[in-house]
Design an enzyme around this catalytic site. Structure first.
Site, PDB file in Angstrom:
ATOM      1  N   CYS A 138       0.894  -1.164   0.000  1.00  0.00           N
ATOM      2  CA  CYS A 138       0.000   0.000   0.000  1.00  0.00           C
ATOM      3  C   CYS A 138       0.928   1.208   0.000  1.00  0.00           C
ATOM      4  O   CYS A 138       2.038   1.113  -0.526  1.00  0.00           O
ATOM      5  CB  CYS A 138      -0.982  -0.025   1.178  1.00  0.00           C
ATOM      6  SG  CYS A 138      -0.236  -0.128   2.810  1.00  0.00           S
ATOM      7  N   GLY A 141       2.820   0.493   3.642  1.00  0.00           N
ATOM      8  CA  GLY A 141       3.038  -0.903   3.995  1.00  0.00           C
ATOM      9  C   GLY A 141       2.804  -1.183   5.463  1.00  0.00           C
ATOM     10  O   GLY A 141       3.452  -2.056   6.054  1.00  0.00           O
TER      11      GLY A 141
END
Length: 209
Positions: A138, A141
């Protein structure tokens, strides 16, 4: 409302839930949050948290050269979208990877649980090959990607929510937002009920034999 009408209270997401048959207790949300108060490894861009399963951030996901060099075969982007980590199949067209995108916002109100099973299935299918390496990323993370990895460990590796958190924390500094933790807690309760049902069915089958 009449004075004698009972008021229905909403379920308390912070209360622990005990399975009376197994004795297993799903912790309350506050207890889960406390797990992240303890020390965790120094923050890195990417870490292996389970064999061939990695959590990483935007920098990791954007570095196609390093992804190919390090042998990644599958990418699950938990922040897919133009205004998030804007990758996708076309972005990775010059390397050989299988891509799965989840358009999720890192907000406590966002329903990430709708992606728990599809994302877990993607990871499971990828890891069925010993040569596969999976990156779940993402932006940082820490929240969205971590939550999907935790869900995978719970669904397919038969871990409790606490076991999955402790497993990942051994290798990476993560911090799912409060809403995601509540959704993982609900998944834990659901899985505990399903496992109890499977055990009851197995016991009944043994008696019938």
């Amino acid at each position: 409302m009449p004075a004698d009408t009972p008021i229905r209270k909403k379920p308390n997401a912070y209360a622990s839930v005990v399975d009376p048959d197994t004795g297993y207790c799903t912790p309350g949300a506050f207890e889960l949050e406390r797990l992240f108060w303890h020390g965790a490894p120094k923050y890195n861009h990417v870490n292996e948290v389970w064999p061939n399963l990695y959590i990483g951030d935007e920098k990791t996901a954007l570095d196609r050269y390093s992804l190919e060099k390090n042998g990644f075969t599958h990418i699950l982007n938990a922040a897919h979208g133009r205004w998030n980590v804007d990758t996708g199949p076309e972005y990775y067209s010059d390397i050989t990877v299988e891509y799965y995108g989840v358009e999720a916002e890192d907000l406590p109100s966002f329903n990430l649980s709708q992606f728990f099973y599809p994302a877990a299935q993607f990871i499971r299918n990828a890891l069925s090959s010993p040569s596969s390496k999976v990156l779940v990323n993402c932006a940082m993370g820490r929240s969205r990607s971590a939550s999907l990895v935790l869900a995978y460990l719970m669904i397919y590796e038969n871990m409790t929510v606490v076991d999955s958190i402790m497993q990942v924390l051994k290798h990476r500094c993560i911090l799912p937002n409060r809403g995601f933790l509540k959704q993982l807690r609900e998944l834990d309760i659901q899985l505990a009920l399903e496992r109890r049902g499977t055990e009851d069915t197995a016991k009944k089958a043994q008696k019938d034999d």
